[in-house]
Design an enzyme around this catalytic site. Structure first.
Site, PDB file in Angstrom:
ATOM      1  N   CYS A   2       0.870  -1.174   0.000  1.00 29.55           N
ATOM      2  CA  CYS A   2       0.000   0.000   0.000  1.00 29.55           C
ATOM      3  C   CYS A   2       0.905   1.222   0.000  1.00 29.55           C
ATOM      4  O   CYS A   2       1.501   1.563   1.018  1.00 29.55           O
ATOM      5  CB  CYS A   2      -0.917   0.000   1.223  1.00 29.55           C
ATOM      6  SG  CYS A   2      -2.005   1.446   1.287  1.00 29.55           S
ATOM      7  N   GLU A 105      -3.407   0.949  -6.319  1.00 28.36           N
ATOM      8  CA  GLU A 105      -2.422  -0.077  -6.666  1.00 28.36           C
ATOM      9  C   GLU A 105      -2.162   0.004  -8.165  1.00 28.36           C
ATOM     10  O   GLU A 105      -3.038   0.368  -8.939  1.00 28.36           O
ATOM     11  CB  GLU A 105      -2.912  -1.468  -6.265  1.00 28.36           C
ATOM     12  CG  GLU A 105      -1.835  -2.540  -6.331  1.00 28.36           C
ATOM     13  CD  GLU A 105      -0.594  -2.161  -5.539  1.00 28.36           C
ATOM     14  OE1 GLU A 105       0.387  -1.699  -6.181  1.00 28.36           O
ATOM     15  OE2 GLU A 105      -0.601  -2.296  -4.306  1.00 28.36           O
TER      16      GLU A 105
END
Length: 227
Positions: A2, A105
């Protein structure tokens, strides 16, 4: 992994969601492109109550020589929390929740890395599992920082990356935020890939690649002007 996330909520909304009070004096407005080293709200337990503080993203261990150590510690793998020197102490008693609306992402393709915005279907606020630490410089400066724990990716996220943030259900926050709960087995049981059927994502514009770009438009679905 992340490496960027979004928090659309206000401080008042966070206080209501977590039954927490703001600690200290600070202001906060929604952020749509949170990058490492940003000062962001975290929820933790302090003197028996839940509080919201602004901490720096990128955990700086108390023993580190420099604050720059935090740039390499924005994430912590759930499998090694109890073993790594940087994370074992916070894992026992310095756990926090990092509120988020979603995260980004990037998918590797033959055309380059393509960004996607990911969120839960059933909730407007995601409880990301985190750890926090306090670091003091030789000159006496104090930095409170945090890291976001990651797990193996669930099936939807595997299309983009092999890791994802560890997400906690609301019912699990009481256990996670209580510093007296130091059972590694109990805590590890909370850290697992989020259910496949509660994840949704869509492609977004590459403007998100630059942390200086902000604004609500970053999370809007990508539109190919030439299709």
């Amino acid at each position: 992994m992340c490496g960027r996330y979004v928090l659309k909520a206000t401080l008042e909304e966070l206080e209501r969601k977590y039954g927490a009070v703001q600690e200290g004096t600070f202001t906060f407005s929604p952020k749509y492109n949170v990058a490492p080293s940003a000062q962001m709200p975290v929820v933790l337990s302090h003197e028996g109550r839940r509080v919201i503080n602004l901490f720096r993203w990128g955990l700086v261990p108390f023993w580190a020589d420099s604050i720059n150590t935090g740039y390499s510690m924005i994430n912590a793998r759930c499998e090694t929390l109890a073993k790594k020197k940087s994370f074992s102490k916070p894992f026992r008693s310095q756990r926090c929740v990092v509120p988020a609306s979603g995260f980004y992402e990037w998918k590797n393709t033959s055309s380059g890395k393509i960004p996607h915005y990911i969120t839960q279907k059933a909730s407007s606020l995601i409880n990301l599992a985190g750890l926090y630490e306090t670091w003091k410089s030789d000159s006496g400066d104090v930095v409170n920082s945090y890291t976001i724990i990651t797990t193996p990716a669930n099936k939807p996220i595997q299309n983009l990356h092999d890791r994802m943030p560890a997400m906690l259900a609301d019912s699990e926050l009481r256990i996670w935020l209580n510093p007296e709960n130091q059972s590694e087995d109990m805590l590890q049981d909370l850290l697992h890939p989020w259910p496949d059927n509660d994840i949704t994502y869509h492609r977004v514009d590459t403007r998100v690649n630059n942390a200086r770009n902000t604004g609500e438009g970053l999370i809007e679905p990508y539109q190919d002007l030439f299709s």
